[in-house]
Design a protein around this motif. Structure first.
Motif, PDB file in Angstrom:
ATOM      1  N   GLY A 112     -47.646   6.783   1.668  1.00  0.00           N
ATOM      2  CA  GLY A 112     -46.964   6.656   2.959  1.00  0.00           C
ATOM      3  C   GLY A 112     -47.084   7.948   3.744  1.00  0.00           C
ATOM      4  N   GLY A 113     -47.491   7.832   4.996  1.00  0.00           N
ATOM      5  CA  GLY A 113     -47.586   9.010   5.852  1.00  0.00           C
ATOM      6  C   GLY A 113     -48.908   9.738   5.708  1.00  0.00           C
ATOM      7  N   GLY A 114     -49.132  10.628   6.667  1.00  0.00           N
ATOM      8  CA  GLY A 114     -50.425  11.276   6.796  1.00  0.00           C
ATOM      9  C   GLY A 114     -50.767  12.273   5.698  1.00  0.00           C
TER      10      GLY A 114
ATOM     11  N   ALA B 237     -49.994  12.329   2.418  1.00  0.00           N
ATOM     12  CA  ALA B 237     -50.497  11.641   1.224  1.00  0.00           C
ATOM     13  C   ALA B 237     -51.878  11.045   1.507  1.00  0.00           C
ATOM     14  N   GLU B 238     -52.041  10.523   2.703  1.00  0.00           N
ATOM     15  CA  GLU B 238     -53.326   9.929   3.098  1.00  0.00           C
ATOM     16  C   GLU B 238     -54.454  10.968   2.952  1.00  0.00           C
ATOM     17  N   ILE B 239     -54.206  12.164   3.460  1.00  0.00           N
ATOM     18  CA  ILE B 239     -55.250  13.195   3.421  1.00  0.00           C
ATOM     19  C   ILE B 239     -55.494  13.671   1.992  1.00  0.00           C
TER      20      ILE B 239
ATOM     21  N   ILE C 203     -49.672   1.161  14.647  1.00  0.00           N
ATOM     22  CA  ILE C 203     -49.503   1.279  13.190  1.00  0.00           C
ATOM     23  C   ILE C 203     -48.692   2.545  12.951  1.00  0.00           C
ATOM     24  N   SER C 204     -47.541   2.419  12.325  1.00  0.00           N
ATOM     25  CA  SER C 204     -46.726   3.625  12.070  1.00  0.00           C
ATOM     26  C   SER C 204     -45.633   3.316  11.073  1.00  0.00           C
ATOM     27  N   ARG C 205     -45.209   4.351  10.360  1.00  0.00           N
ATOM     28  CA  ARG C 205     -43.958   4.196   9.626  1.00  0.00           C
ATOM     29  C   ARG C 205     -42.880   3.822  10.642  1.00  0.00           C
ATOM     30  N   PHE C 206     -41.854   3.056  10.201  1.00  0.00           N
ATOM     31  CA  PHE C 206     -40.762   2.741  11.122  1.00  0.00           C
ATOM     32  C   PHE C 206     -39.846   3.963  11.197  1.00  0.00           C
TER      33      PHE C 206
ATOM     34  N   LEU D 290     -39.094   8.650  15.698  1.00  0.00           N
ATOM     35  CA  LEU D 290     -40.007   9.520  16.455  1.00  0.00           C
ATOM     36  C   LEU D 290     -41.324   8.831  16.809  1.00  0.00           C
ATOM     37  N   LYS D 291     -41.565   7.660  16.217  1.00  0.00           N
ATOM     38  CA  LYS D 291     -42.756   6.875  16.602  1.00  0.00           C
ATOM     39  C   LYS D 291     -42.389   5.885  17.721  1.00  0.00           C
ATOM     40  N   ASP D 292     -41.115   5.840  18.063  1.00  0.00           N
ATOM     41  CA  ASP D 292     -40.567   5.023  19.154  1.00  0.00           C
ATOM     42  C   ASP D 292     -40.999   3.544  19.146  1.00  0.00           C
TER      43      ASP D 292
ATOM     44  N   ALA E  76     -47.075  -2.571  12.957  1.00  0.00           N
ATOM     45  CA  ALA E  76     -47.256  -2.663  11.510  1.00  0.00           C
ATOM     46  C   ALA E  76     -46.983  -1.322  10.863  1.00  0.00           C
ATOM     47  N   GLY E  77     -46.237  -1.361   9.782  1.00  0.00           N
ATOM     48  CA  GLY E  77     -45.974  -0.105   9.092  1.00  0.00           C
ATOM     49  C   GLY E  77     -45.213  -0.332   7.816  1.00  0.00           C
ATOM     50  N   GLY E  78     -45.312   0.621   6.938  1.00  0.00           N
ATOM     51  CA  GLY E  78     -44.535   0.560   5.706  1.00  0.00           C
ATOM     52  C   GLY E  78     -43.613   1.755   5.685  1.00  0.00           C
TER      53      GLY E  78
ATOM     54  N   LEU F 221     -44.305  -5.587   7.839  1.00  0.00           N
ATOM     55  CA  LEU F 221     -43.881  -4.556   6.895  1.00  0.00           C
ATOM     56  C   LEU F 221     -44.927  -4.505   5.786  1.00  0.00           C
ATOM     57  N   LEU F 222     -45.764  -3.507   5.842  1.00  0.00           N
ATOM     58  CA  LEU F 222     -46.912  -3.478   4.928  1.00  0.00           C
ATOM     59  C   LEU F 222     -46.583  -2.748   3.636  1.00  0.00           C
ATOM     60  N   PRO F 223     -46.989  -3.297   2.494  1.00  0.00           N
ATOM     61  CA  PRO F 223     -46.814  -2.559   1.243  1.00  0.00           C
ATOM     62  C   PRO F 223     -47.793  -1.386   1.184  1.00  0.00           C
TER      63      PRO F 223
ATOM     64  N   ARG G  96     -42.576  12.700  19.096  1.00  0.00           N
ATOM     65  CA  ARG G  96     -43.000  13.953  18.463  1.00  0.00           C
ATOM     66  C   ARG G  96     -44.113  13.561  17.500  1.00  0.00           C
ATOM     67  N   GLU G  97     -45.103  14.425  17.322  1.00  0.00           N
ATOM     68  CA  GLU G  97     -46.189  14.053  16.407  1.00  0.00           C
ATOM     69  C   GLU G  97     -46.926  15.302  15.938  1.00  0.00           C
ATOM     70  N   GLY G  98     -46.998  15.476  14.610  1.00  0.00           N
ATOM     71  CA  GLY G  98     -47.737  16.624  14.084  1.00  0.00           C
ATOM     72  C   GLY G  98     -49.196  16.549  14.489  1.00  0.00           C
TER      73      GLY G  98
ATOM     74  N   LEU H 245     -52.590  10.781  12.650  1.00  0.00           N
ATOM     75  CA  LEU H 245     -53.842  10.279  12.062  1.00  0.00           C
ATOM     76  C   LEU H 245     -54.187   8.903  12.614  1.00  0.00           C
ATOM     77  N   THR H 246     -53.156   8.138  12.954  1.00  0.00           N
ATOM     78  CA  THR H 246     -53.407   6.781  13.447  1.00  0.00           C
ATOM     79  C   THR H 246     -54.199   6.806  14.759  1.00  0.00           C
ATOM     80  N   VAL H 247     -54.030   7.869  15.527  1.00  0.00           N
ATOM     81  CA  VAL H 247     -54.811   8.006  16.766  1.00  0.00           C
ATOM     82  C   VAL H 247     -56.287   8.207  16.398  1.00  0.00           C
ATOM     83  N   ALA H 248     -56.528   9.140  15.476  1.00  0.00           N
ATOM     84  CA  ALA H 248     -57.911   9.406  15.056  1.00  0.00           C
ATOM     85  C   ALA H 248     -58.547   8.155  14.448  1.00  0.00           C
ATOM     86  N   GLU H 249     -57.759   7.429  13.655  1.00  0.00           N
ATOM     87  CA  GLU H 249     -58.289   6.219  13.000  1.00  0.00           C
ATOM     88  C   GLU H 249     -58.728   5.189  14.049  1.00  0.00           C
ATOM     89  N   ALA H 250     -57.909   5.022  15.079  1.00  0.00           N
ATOM     90  CA  ALA H 250     -58.239   4.027  16.111  1.00  0.00           C
ATOM     91  C   ALA H 250     -59.426   4.502  16.956  1.00  0.00           C
TER      92      ALA H 250
HETATM   93  N1  UDP Z   1     -50.056   4.243   7.320  1.00  0.00           N
HETATM   94  C1  UDP Z   1     -50.201   3.397   6.244  1.00  0.00           C
HETATM   95  N2  UDP Z   1     -49.347   2.365   6.112  1.00  0.00           N
HETATM   96  C2  UDP Z   1     -48.369   2.140   7.008  1.00  0.00           C
HETATM   97  C3  UDP Z   1     -48.211   3.016   8.119  1.00  0.00           C
HETATM   98  C4  UDP Z   1     -49.084   4.064   8.234  1.00  0.00           C
HETATM   99  O1  UDP Z   1     -51.103   3.549   5.410  1.00  0.00           O
HETATM  100  O2  UDP Z   1     -47.643   1.183   6.842  1.00  0.00           O
HETATM  101  C5  UDP Z   1     -51.002   5.340   7.428  1.00  0.00           C
HETATM  102  C6  UDP Z   1     -51.706   5.448   8.759  1.00  0.00           C
HETATM  103  O3  UDP Z   1     -52.817   4.573   8.792  1.00  0.00           O
HETATM  104  C7  UDP Z   1     -52.084   6.921   8.749  1.00  0.00           C
HETATM  105  C8  UDP Z   1     -50.892   7.567   8.048  1.00  0.00           C
HETATM  106  O4  UDP Z   1     -50.290   6.544   7.244  1.00  0.00           O
HETATM  107  O5  UDP Z   1     -53.237   7.130   7.961  1.00  0.00           O
HETATM  108  C9  UDP Z   1     -49.861   8.067   9.049  1.00  0.00           C
HETATM  109  O6  UDP Z   1     -50.244   9.328   9.481  1.00  0.00           O
HETATM  110  P1  UDP Z   1     -49.772   9.874  10.877  1.00  0.00           P
HETATM  111  O7  UDP Z   1     -50.292  11.259  10.999  1.00  0.00           O
HETATM  112  O8  UDP Z   1     -50.181   8.925  11.967  1.00  0.00           O
HETATM  113  O9  UDP Z   1     -48.171   9.841  10.830  1.00  0.00           O
HETATM  114  P2  UDP Z   1     -47.083  10.332   9.760  1.00  0.00           P
HETATM  115  O10 UDP Z   1     -46.628   9.078   9.069  1.00  0.00           O
HETATM  116  O11 UDP Z   1     -47.708  11.314   8.840  1.00  0.00           O
HETATM  117  O12 UDP Z   1     -45.987  10.902  10.603  1.00  0.00           O
END
Ligand code: UDP
Length: 406
Positions: free
Chosen positions: A40-42, A44-46, A221-224, A227-229, A251-253, A282-284, A307-309, A312-317
């Motif tokens: 969950g979140g950027g 861990a993704e990286i 696509i965002s965590r709920f 700050l993602k509004d 969509a988000g988990g 609500l994605l697992p 607010r946004e560090g 990553l979702t912007v880059a992904e799209a």
């Molecule tokens: N993401 C995901 N599942 C979700 C929501 C988000 O895998 O249900 C991923 C999203 O594709 C992106 C990362 O989590 O790779 C979110 O990183 P971002 O920098 O956009 O935001 P953060 O959650 O770190 O604030």
């Protein structure tokens, strides 16, 4: 498993050669990453993508996740919100718990690395265990442009014990006694989240969620997270829907270090009012193919963050050549040059105006998406990120050697 060679088609052979050159100089050096969630979140993704590539390069990198109780993550989420600008006061019970949990983790984590790479505020106080011979990096992934000063002062006592601080965007630089380095995050073009997908896979994901592929799809696509509004996104959609027949996918988990998710989701559900054209998914964890397909199926992607560090979702799209409309905050303007590689907005009304514009002007939308993909290819792929990290590790080791020889 993806091999480094496969990145050549995106970045060229020279970039890979350079990575091998730097990595060879790091033989025998151990680097331990520590953060607060495995999913969950950027962050861990990286780390999920970066660690196997470092191994392929022969770098001895590891990744550990700190453990903490529910109350610890409530305190660190409060800290996270405060660093994003919300005024907060921390009680002694809260700061004691923060320190105790860090101490407890320090006692169970391996403590023989050469370089400790600590991500974000949750494990920041681990620095209290710094020994003379090792180097410590604090990597901040959050939007630091306007932190709550009380929280910042509290955290600064730990940050200034590090050898270096890494921030994602120039606007996050703070007045600190330690050197600060700007390294922006990245996406992996070969991950399940970003790789090319056959049209059948995209279609089957739309079918699975009952989304109509014939009408425009607007997606965030965002965590709920407040700050993602996401509530603002529903309001944007409602304004646009009066003029254009479209669908909204939110969509988000969750993330294990974010306890606020269910509350935010409940608020979004209430405002969405069972609208059949609003898809709250609500994605697992490990829904990478679904996210990839939803992004690829979208007509326009939103990232209406307050607010946004980095985002990553912007880059992904953008990597998928999608037109993106995003909040002009934090690290997002690094990726979106307004009216060139996307549209930056500040309000619900502005976002609704931009969305109508892109839905009504597909040629313009297409051009923004194409420019966006090229911008990501040049600046925000994982190979650039690896290069920056390897150079940073080398500079830290060289600095230590200088001290020895003085
Ligand atoms: N993401 C995901 N599942 C979700 C929501 C988000 O895998 O249900 C991923 C999203 O594709 C992106 C990362 O989590 O790779 C979110 O990183 P971002 O920098 O956009 O935001 P953060 O959650 O770190 O604030």
């Amino acid at each position: 498993m993806v091999t480094l060679k496969e990145y050549e088609k995106y970045v060229g052979a020279d970039v890979l050669y350079e990575l091998e050159l730097y990595a060879a100089k790091l033989k025998g050096v151990s680097i331990q990453n520590i953060n607060s969630t495995a999913v969950g979140g950027g962050v861990a993704e990286i780390l999920n993508r970066m660690i196997p590539l470092l191994h392929q390069l022969g770098v001895n990198a590891s990744w550990d996740v700190i453990k903490g109780g529910e109350r610890f993550f409530e305190v660190t989420k409060k800290m996270h919100n405060a660093l994003h600008g919300k005024a907060e006061i921390f009680t002694k019970e809260e700061t004691d718990l923060y320190l105790e949990t860090n101490e407890m983790n320090a006692n169970v984590l391996d403590n023989d690395a050469d370089i400790y790479f600590i991500h974000d505020p949750q494990p920041c106080a681990l620095i209290r265990n710094k020994k003379k011979k090792d180097s410590w990096i604090w990597r901040c992934h959050i939007d630091f442009s306007n932190p709550d000063l009380f929280t910042w002062d509290y955290l600064k006592q730990f940050i200034e014990q590090y050898d270096v601080g890494i921030f994602s965007a120039p606007s996050f630089a703070r007045n600190l006694k330690i050197p600060q380095v700007l390294i922006s995050p990245s996406i992996d073009p070969l991950s399940n989240k970003n790789k090319e997908l056959p049209q059948e896979t995209i279609d089957s994901v739309l079918e699975k969620f009952n989304i109509d592929k014939k009408r425009p799809i607007v997606t965030q696509i965002s965590r709920f997270d407040y700050l993602k509004d996401p509530v603002g996104v529903v309001k944007v959609f409602r304004q646009v829907k009066k003029y254009i027949d479209c669908q909204l996918v939110l969509a988000g988990g969750g993330a294990t270090d974010d306890p606020e998710g269910s509350q935010v989701l409940a608020e979004v559900q209430a405002i969405a009012e069972n609208d059949p054209d609003i898809f709250l998914l609500l994605l697992p964890p490990a829904s990478d193919i679904e996210i990839n397909a939803l992004q690829r199926a979208s007509t326009v992607v939103l990232q209406k963050s307050l607010r946004e560090g980095f985002g990553l979702t912007v880059a992904e799209a953008l990597w998928k050549s999608k037109p993106v409309i995003a909040g002009a905050v934090g690290g997002i303007p690094l990726q979106i040059s307004h009216k060139y590689s996307g549209l930056l907005t500040h309000t619900i009304e502005g976002t609704a105006f931009a969305l109508k514009q892109l839905l009504q002007n597909p040629e313009y939308a297409k051009k923004l998406g194409e420019n966006g993909r090229e911008l990501i290819r040049k600046n925000f792929l994982i190979t650039r990120h690896l290069r920056d990290y390897l150079l940073l590790f080398l500079s830290l080791l060289n600095k230590k050697e200088d001290i020895v020889y003085l």
